[in-house]
Structures are given as structure tokens and as C-alpha cells.
Design an enzyme around this catalytic site. Structure first.
Site, mmCIF file in Angstrom:
data_model
loop_
_atom_site.group_PDB
_atom_site.id
_atom_site.type_symbol
_atom_site.label_atom_id
_atom_site.label_comp_id
_atom_site.label_asym_id
_atom_site.label_seq_id
_atom_site.Cartn_x
_atom_site.Cartn_y
_atom_site.Cartn_z
ATOM 1 N NE ARG A 115 -7.902 5.721 19.037
ATOM 2 C CZ ARG A 115 -8.597 6.819 19.362
ATOM 3 N NH1 ARG A 115 -8.273 7.984 18.833
ATOM 4 N NH2 ARG A 115 -9.606 6.755 20.198
ATOM 5 C CB CYS A 130 -10.137 0.379 19.038
ATOM 6 S SG CYS A 130 -9.859 -0.719 20.459
ATOM 7 C CB CYS A 172 -10.685 -4.011 22.201
ATOM 8 S SG CYS A 172 -11.642 -2.681 22.981
ATOM 9 C CB CYS A 194 -15.204 -1.012 20.713
ATOM 10 S SG CYS A 194 -13.525 -1.115 20.052
ATOM 11 C CB CYS A 236 -0.903 -0.036 1.234
ATOM 12 S SG CYS A 236 -1.849 1.462 1.542
ATOM 13 C CG HIS A 237 0.558 4.866 -2.532
ATOM 14 N ND1 HIS A 237 -0.221 4.193 -3.453
ATOM 15 C CD2 HIS A 237 1.496 5.533 -3.252
ATOM 16 C CE1 HIS A 237 0.222 4.459 -4.666
ATOM 17 N NE2 HIS A 237 1.261 5.266 -4.576
ATOM 18 C CB THR A 238 0.185 3.405 4.393
ATOM 19 O OG1 THR A 238 -1.034 4.094 4.107
ATOM 20 C CG2 THR A 238 0.615 3.719 5.817
ATOM 21 N NE ARG A 274 -3.216 -2.100 -2.054
ATOM 22 C CZ ARG A 274 -3.196 -0.776 -2.012
ATOM 23 N NH1 ARG A 274 -2.628 -0.090 -2.999
ATOM 24 N NH2 ARG A 274 -3.745 -0.121 -1.004
ATOM 25 C CB CYS A 278 -5.291 -1.350 3.752
ATOM 26 S SG CYS A 278 -4.930 0.425 3.703
ATOM 27 C CG HIS A 325 -0.937 -1.808 6.184
ATOM 28 N ND1 HIS A 325 0.052 -1.237 5.424
ATOM 29 C CD2 HIS A 325 -2.093 -1.218 5.805
ATOM 30 C CE1 HIS A 325 -0.473 -0.334 4.620
ATOM 31 N NE2 HIS A 325 -1.782 -0.312 4.820
ATOM 32 C CD GLU A 326 -4.050 -3.755 0.672
ATOM 33 O OE1 GLU A 326 -4.688 -2.719 0.934
ATOM 34 O OE2 GLU A 326 -3.534 -3.962 -0.436
ATOM 35 C CB CYS A 347 -12.572 0.602 24.664
ATOM 36 S SG CYS A 347 -12.632 0.909 22.875
#
Length: 385
Positions: free
Chosen positions: A127, A123, A109, A115, A56-58, A380, A188, A79-80, A112
Site C-alpha cells: 500500500r 495491500c 500483491c 487484497c 502531481c500535487h503530491t 498535468r 494517479c 509517481h504518475e 494478502c
């Protein structure tokens, strides 16, 4: 279902696993495929075998060192992805060994105050936090080198590895019959874009929508708007090569800002008076996006990462015309409770995932995959582990 899940958790559960991971040791340094050690999951943690991961670009912006997320080294980015549960720690009840799962960077979670509230997908504990580089349980890493050197985590997930340990709040169970390659997109990009259209912007049938930036997030937002019945979807990008892909998604009109000397919002009366929604990614054109929306009810939704420290270029009095502006994380989708519904919609054809995966490469060619994204040649690129 992809036939790509062969492993024997009975031989590994409760033990340290030695596997391959793409480790980065500094901004813009090449990824090095290293043999690392992955600890067993502790209380309320899950260890998963990654089957497919994409970029991903992140990931790209963090690798470039464009924000503060890259202070901890060495690190495993990514993360993807999609994977299968190898083992679970004490207290985990919603997933079990052998379940197919999607890792999510914005956890839930379920307990909390955030959530429990229906108006946010944030979260209190899990988060998204780019600065977080260790596990919530004990503030330590679950990755280490063969010499015992800690290797840091990234965005609650770290998927550029054959095995990863995640907090259970960041793992979502999916239908085992799902096409796993496509399901990785829901970690993502597609979820963020579609969610931005469906939840953050609440696009209605007959709406007019414009999307700034036709990368994966932008195209997913356009797909979400199409699925909601938007009557006009305008794609805005300075790269006309992206327009053909946009047409397949359902974008009806295209604008290249380079084709006119006037700002986009001044170039056409339709833009100034009729546009109802604007989604964009780069801060330099935020003002154009905001002013292009319809006064009285127009809404601008921001998605993506903004490394620039500059403030929003909007005069406070301009907010009195009824236009609104908001940002969204993960498309306002609650990962564990709502993502399975989005996955079902994808399987049923409500959302079309075809076309988002433009390249596939073996895991060891991760540097080549990053090059494709850097050069704008890939939406992707899926890596096979």
C-alpha cells in the site's frame, strides 16, 4: 500507439543501466539532471523504461517538504507515468519484456488478506507509504550515483528517471494500442478522481454532486460523476479561471466562496437541503463540505494529501444526522485487477481524458514544469523522456 518505445532489452537485461534522472537533494531544492545507475530487478521486481511522466500535487507537496515523506535524500520523486518493461526479476509472471505498463503507487500483491477482501484496495505489503524509500525485497535502493551513493525511492514508483525498478505488485499491464500519453494519467490523478466518484461515493444517475477544488483530481471526480449520470455537478473554487475548464468536463454550476460573506453551506437553501455528495481537498473547508451534504444520506469523500496535523473540525453529534465522511486512496480502485477496466472505459469514451494534459515539455525542463503547477497554470504537464 505512440512510437516511443525503441530500446534493446537484450543489451541491458541483467546489467546495471546508466541513465538520466532528475534527482532532488533537499526540500525546495531544484531538480538536477544526473547520470545515475539503475540495478537489475531482483525477485518479484520489474525494471521499466519510463516513456512519459507527469507531475502531481503530491510530488509538489513532498518537494516543498510539507510532510514527513522528504526525510530521505537524495531522492527520485514522481509517481504518475507510463512505460515499457525492460526486464523482470525471478518469479514475475504477469508482465514480460516489452509490455506497456502503468506504475501504481498503491500496489496490489493479490495474496494478502487485504487484497483478498473485496471491500478495500489497500495491500498489506505494498500500500502507499510516503515514508518508504527502499525496496521491499531487501530494504536497499536500486538507484545510485556514479560514485555509488544510494538514491532513495518514492511512493513505490520513482518515475522522474529514464529507468526505474518497481515491485511487480506496483506494475499494471495495459493494452499496447492505448494512447500512452493519456494512459499516464491513470497512474494517479484521473484514477483517483473517477474512482472517488464511482467507488468511494458510488454516484448514481440523478445524484447531485459538488466538487471542492478544480484541479486534476477535482475535475476527474466531476468527469466520473458526469459519466455516472449525475444531474447536477457544482464546482467550487476560489479561482474563477478554472470554471471554463470545468464546463468542458460537464460541471453545471459554479460557486466562488469569495463572492459571499456567508459560509457556502449557509448561502443557499439548496446547498443545505439537497446536496448529496461533496469532494474536497483542503482541510480548511472540510466542515463546509460536510455540512453542505444532505442530512440523512449525504456523503463527503476526501481525496489528496493533508499535511496539516489539525483534527477534523466536526462535532461527534453532527454524525447523528445521517451524513457520512470517508477518505479514499487511489479512488478505492484495486490497481492490478481493476485499473485495466478503467483504462478500457477511457479508450471506449466512457471517461474522457481530453483536456487533462495542458502542457508538454522535454524531461530536462522538469523545474519549469514544477513552476507551472506551483503557479496554478497547469493541470498535468507531461514530460517526454
Amino acid at each position: 500507439m505512440d512510437n516511443h518505445t525503441s530500446f534493446n532489452p537484450r543489451e541491458t537485461a541483467g546489467k546495471i543501466i546508466t541513465c538520466n534522472a532528475a534527482v532532488v537533494r533537499g526540500p525546495k531544492q531544484p531538480f538536477v539532471l544526473e547520470r545515475i545507475q539503475v540495478d537489475p530487478p531482483k525477485k518479484m521486481e520489474v525494471r521499466i523504461k519510463i516513456l512519459y511522466t507527469s507531475i502531481c500535487h503530491t510530488d509538489l507537496s513532498c518537494w516543498k517538504g510539507e510532510n514527513e515523506a522528504q526525510r530521505a535524500f537524495p531522492r527520485i520523486l514522481g509517481h504518475e507515468a507510463v512505460g515499457v518493461v525492460e526486464s523482470v526479476g525471478e518469479g514475475v509472471t504477469d508482465v514480460k519484456e516489452g509490455d506497456h505498463v502503468i506504475p501504481i503507487f498503491n500496489g496490489e500483491c493479490g495474496d494478502c488478506i487485504y487484497c483478498q477482501k473485496g471491500t478495500t484496495n489497500l495491500c498489506g505489503k505494498f500500500r502507499v507509504n510516503p515514508l518508504k524509500s527502499v525496496m521491499a525485497n531487501d530494504g536497499k535502493c536500486r538507484f545510485s550515483s556514479k560514485d555509488g551513493e544510494p538514491i532513495y525511492h518514492f511512493l513505490n514508483t520513482s518515475t522522474f528517471t529514464e529507468y526505474s525498478v518497481l515491485d511487480s505488485a506496483c506494475v499494471v499491464k495495459i493494452d499496447p494500442k492505448s494512447p500512452l500519453k493519456k494512459m499516464s494519467l491513470l497512474s494517479c490523478g484521473v484514477s483517483t478522481g473517477v474512482g472517488a466518484a464511482w467507488k468511494a461515493a458510488d454516484v448514481q444517475a440523478g445524484s447531485s454532486v459538488a466538487v471542492f477544488g478544480l484541479g486534476t483530481l477535482g475535475l476527474a471526480a466531476a468527469e466520473g460523476a458526469r459519466a455516472r449520470g449525475a444531474s447536477k455537478i457544482i464546482g467550487v473554487d476560489i479561482n474563477p479561471d478554472k470554471f471554463d475548464k470545468g464546463r468542458t468536463i460537464g460541471i453545471t454550476d459554479f460557486v466562488n466562496p469569495k463572492d459571499s460573506s456567508k459560509p457556502v453551506h449557509e448561502g443557499n437553501e439548496w446547498w443545505r437541503r439537497r446536496l448529496q455528495l461533496r469532494m474536497r481537498r483542503k482541510l480548511g473547508i472540510l466542515r463546509e463540505a460536510f455540512l453542505s451534504t444532505h442530512d440523512g444520506w449525504g456523503k463527503t469523500v476526501l481525496v489528496g494529501i493533508y499535511p496539516s496535523p489539525k483534527l477534523l473540525p466536526i462535532h461527534p453529534m453532527e454524525l447523528f444526522d445521517g451524513r457520512t465522511i470517508t477518505g479514499t486512496i487511489f479512488g478505492d480502485v484495486k490497481g492490478k485487477t481493476q485499473l485495466p477496466d478503467l483504462a478500457r472505459d477511457c479508450l471506449q469514451g466512457v471517461v474522457n481524458l481530453d483536456g487533462f494534459i495542458t502542457h508538454e515539455l522535454p524531461f530536462h525542463k522538469i523545474n519549469e514544469a514544477f513552476g507551472l503547477l506551483t503557479d496554478g497554470k497547469a493541470l498535468r504537464c507531461l514530460l517526454h523522456l
